[in-house]
Design an enzyme around this catalytic site. Structure first.
Site, PDB file in Angstrom:
ATOM      1  N   LYS A   1      -6.040 -64.092  86.146  1.00  0.00           N
ATOM      2  CA  LYS A   1      -4.726 -64.703  85.906  1.00  0.00           C
ATOM      3  C   LYS A   1      -4.238 -65.329  87.205  1.00  0.00           C
ATOM      4  O   LYS A   1      -4.298 -64.701  88.267  1.00  0.00           O
ATOM      5  CB  LYS A   1      -3.765 -63.629  85.414  1.00  0.00           C
ATOM      6  CG  LYS A   1      -2.349 -64.107  85.122  1.00  0.00           C
ATOM      7  CD  LYS A   1      -1.498 -62.929  84.681  1.00  0.00           C
ATOM      8  CE  LYS A   1      -0.061 -63.324  84.368  1.00  0.00           C
ATOM      9  NZ  LYS A   1       0.756 -62.154  83.975  1.00  0.00           N
TER      10      LYS A   1
ATOM     11  N   SER B   1       2.687 -62.832  79.760  1.00  0.00           N
ATOM     12  CA  SER B   1       2.379 -63.966  80.609  1.00  0.00           C
ATOM     13  C   SER B   1       0.888 -64.097  80.938  1.00  0.00           C
ATOM     14  O   SER B   1       0.480 -65.063  81.565  1.00  0.00           O
ATOM     15  CB  SER B   1       3.180 -63.865  81.915  1.00  0.00           C
ATOM     16  OG  SER B   1       2.907 -62.657  82.598  1.00  0.00           O
TER      17      SER B   1
ATOM     18  N   SER C   1       3.083 -58.021  79.404  1.00  0.00           N
ATOM     19  CA  SER C   1       2.364 -59.268  79.673  1.00  0.00           C
ATOM     20  C   SER C   1       0.847 -59.172  79.575  1.00  0.00           C
ATOM     21  O   SER C   1       0.157 -60.187  79.628  1.00  0.00           O
ATOM     22  CB  SER C   1       2.736 -59.798  81.065  1.00  0.00           C
ATOM     23  OG  SER C   1       4.082 -60.198  81.087  1.00  0.00           O
TER      24      SER C   1
END
Length: 530
Positions: A126, A201, A225
Site C-alpha cells: 500500500k 483505504s 482499512s
C-alpha cells in the site's frame, strides 16, 4: 448517547438503505474483461511457493515474472497500481535465485529459509506504508511528486525476510475514505464488479489480491482499512493487536500522539488463510514472541461468541445487516460447533455507545497533518475549511469530498458535546477490559465485518455509520481478521469478522483457517482458465 449525532445517523441510514437498494436494482453487475488465472504459480499460497523455491522446483525469476504479467493483465481494468519497480524486482529475483543455488544441500536450504523465510516471494505494498524510491503522494495532489525516502518499518521487515516488492498500490487521499479514489489516480475498481468500489483505504491491495495479482499485500488499518477492502474484494485481511507492528514510515503518522501506534496497525492481506501466521510473525518483528504462535491450539478447547449486530436503540441508528451475511455467520458457527467448539450468542448491549466511542477516538487523535495545510502544526481557518468542503462536493477542489468531510467532522468534535467525551473514553476502557476478560486465551467473537457487500462509488458517506463495527476494535486494540465466506445472490463477496483478546491473534487466524478449509475462502472473480 448524543441525540443530534444519533438523529443524523438515523437519517443517513434511512437514506443510505434506499440508495443502496435502488442502485442494486438499477445497476447490473459489470464483470471484468481480463481472463481467469492460467499460470498455476498464481494459484499457490506463500507457504506452497516457499516450499517449491526451497526445493528448487521453481525459480524466483519465474515467480516474479508470472506476477508481473498478471499485474499488467488486470491493472488496465482495475487501476490499482500507483507505481511499479518491475525491473528492480526481477534483479532482486535473480539475486534470490543465486542465494538458493549456492545452498547446495537440503540442510543449507533449510538454514537459508530459516533466516529468510519468504526468500524470492514477490509481494505488493500500500502506497501509504512506504516503499523506498516509489510514490509517497498518498492520493494528495499537493504531494504528487513525493517519493518515499526509505522503507516503512514493516516493509523493511518483509524485505529482510526475503520478500521482493513489486509496486505500491492505490489508496484514498491521506487514507481518509473507505472508497479508494483520489484526484491523482482516479478510481480503483472492484475486481468482482467494475461499477463498485474496492473500499479503502487499502483498496489497491485488496483489488490486486482479489484478482490473483499478488501473493500478499502490506496494508494498514486505523478504522477497518484492511478488513473492509478484504470483504469487498473477497480475501483475508488481518488487523493485528494494537501496538504489535511498528507504524513508523507510514503516512499519515503522528509523532506526538501515544495512542496513534495503538489504533493504526499494519498487517497482511492475502487470498489464503494458511499464509497469515507466517506473514504476521514477519511483520511483528521483535514483538513476534507476544503472539506465541508455536503454542498449539485445540479447536475443541475454544469458545465462540457471536452476534449479528447491535441490540436495543443502537440498532436503529446502524444499518441493517444483509441476510446473506447473517446466514454466513450462522453457517460458520454451526461448522465450528460440529468441530467441538462451544458457541454462545452474545448480546452487544454493552456497546450501546459504540458510535460515540468510535468518533471520540478519531477526534482525539493529535499530531496528524491537515489535508488542506499539509501540516500537523497549522489547522486551516474555519472559513477556508468550509470553502474547500463546498468546492470538493461540486468537484472544484484539489481535495476529495470524503477526506474533507472527515476533517470537518473532526473540527466539530464529531457533533458531540465536549463535556461528554471523557465519559466515552472511560467507557471504552471498561469495554476493553470486559472483552479481554470474556474472550481470554481461548475465546473469539464472530460478528459482521460490515453490513453489506461492496458499495457503489459516492455512497460511502451514506453508509458511514456501519464503520464503527470495524473502528471499535482499533480503539480497543483487539486483533480482528476478515474471513471470506463465499458470494451473495448478486455475485459479490461476503464474509465475517473474527475478534480475539489482546495478543491472541493466533485464535483469529486459527478460526480463519478452519473456515477456509470448509467454505473454501477466496473465490476468484473470473474462473481459472485451465
Amino acid at each position: 448517547m448524543e441525540i443530534i449525532l444519533r438523529l443524523l445517523a438515523f437519517i443517513l441510514n434511512a437514506f443510505g438503505v434506499l440508495v443502496n437498494k435502488i442502485l442494486d436494482l438499477v445497476l447490473t453487475r459489470q464483470k471484468p474483461k481480463f481472463s481467469g488465472i492460467r499460470n498455476p504459480l498464481l494459484k499457490k499460497s506463500v507457504v506452497e511457493l516457499v516450499t517449491q523455491l526451497r526445493r528448487g522446483e521453481i525459480t524466483s525469476v519465474e515467480l516474479v515474472t508470472a506476477y508481473i504479467a498478471r499485474v499488467q493483465e488486470v491493472n488496465p481494468s482495475l487501476n490499482a497500481v500507483v507505481e511499479d519497480r518491475f525491473e528492480a524486482a526481477l534483479q532482486d529475483a535473480r539475486l534470490a535465485d543465486q542465494l538458493i543455488a549456492k545452498a547446495s544441500s537440503e540442510f543449507d536450504r533449510v538454514a537459508l529459509y530459516t533466516k529468510y523465510p519468504i526468500l524470492g516471494v514477490p509481494f505488493t505494498v500500500k502506497e501509504s506504508c512506504g516503499l523506498k524510491g516509489l510514490s509517497f503522494a498518498v492520493g494528495s495532489l499537493a504531494r504528487r511528486n513525493m517519493k518515499a525516502p526509505q522503507d516503512g518499518d514493516v516493509v523493511e521487515l518483509v524485505r529482510a525476510a526475503g520478500g521482493i516488492p513489486l509496486l505500491v498500490s492505490a489508496n484514498p487521499e491521506f487514507c481518509m475514505s473507505f472508497e479508494t479514489s483520489n484526484n491523482i489516480q482516479g478510481r480503483c475498481l472492484n475486481p468482482y464488479d467494475l461499477q463498485r468500489t474496492s473500499a479503502g483505504s487499502s483498496g489497491g491491495e485488496a483489488t490486486l489480491n482479489g484478482c490473483g495479482a499478488t501473493t500478499f499485500g502490506v496494508g494498514s488499518d486505523i478504522s477497518g482499512s484492511i478488513r473492509l477492502p478484504a470483504l469487498f474484494c473477497g480475501v483475508f485481511g488481518h488487523k493485528p493487536t494494537g501496538g504489535l507492528t511498528s507504524v513508523k514510515g507510514h503516512f499519515p503518522y503522528s509523532l506526538t500522539d501515544k495512542k496513534f501506534p495503538q489504533m493504526l496497525q499494519i498487517g497482511p492481506i492475502t487470498r489464503f488463510a494458511r499464509d497469515l501466521p507466517l506473514l504476521l510473525e514477519i511483520m511483528a518483528g521483535d514483538n513476534k514472541h507476544k503472539l506465541k504462535m508455536s503454542e498449539p491450539i485445540a479447536l475443541k478447547d475454544m469458545k465462540v461468541y457471536y452476534a449479528f449486530g447491535y441490540s436495543g436503540f443502537n440498532c436503529l441508528t446502524h444499518p441493517v445487516v444483509d441476510f446473506d451475511i447473517k446466514l454466513a455467520i450462522t453457517k460458520a458457527v454451526t461448522c465450528l460447533e460440529r468441530g467441538g467448539v462451544q458457541a454462545k450468542k452474545l448480546d452487544l448491549k454493552f456497546l450501546s455507545n459504540s458510535l460515540e466511542i468510535a468518533l471520540v477516538s478519531l477526534v482525539d487523535l493529535k499530531g496528524l497533518p491537515s489535508i488542506v495545510t499539509q501540516r500537523a502544526d497549522r489547522d486551516p481557518s474555519m472559513r477556508l475549511l468550509m470553502v474547500e468542503l463546498f468546492n470538493s462536493i461540486i468537484g472544484h477542489s484539489i481535495f476529495t469530498k470524503e477526506a474533507m468531510v472527515l476533517e470537518v467532522m473532526k473540527r466539530f468534535n464529531g457533533l458531540m458535546a465536549s463535556g461528554n467525551m471523557e465519559e466515552y473514553r472511560l467507557e471504552a476502557e471498561k469495554i476493553k477490559s470486559h472483552l479481554n476478560q470474556l474472550l481470554g486465551t481461548q475465546g473469539v467473537l464472530i460478528l459482521p465485518t460490515f453490513h453489506t457487500s461492496a458499495l457503489c462509488f459516492h455512497t460511502s458517506l451514506l453508509n458511514v455509520t456501519g464503520i464503527d463495527n470495524l473502528l471499535l476494535f482499533n480503539v480497543l486494540g483487539l486483533p480482528a481478521t476478515h474471513v471470506p465466506m463465499g458470494m451473495n445472490q448478486r455475485g459479490m463477496p461476503i464474509g465475517l469478522q473474527v475478534v480475539a483478546a489482546q495478543y491472541q491473534d493466533k485464535l483469529c487466524l486459527k478460526v480463519a483457517a478452519e473456515l477456509e478449509a470448509v467454505f473454501h475462502g477466496w473465490v476468484p472473480p473470473v474462473p481459472h482458465d485451465t
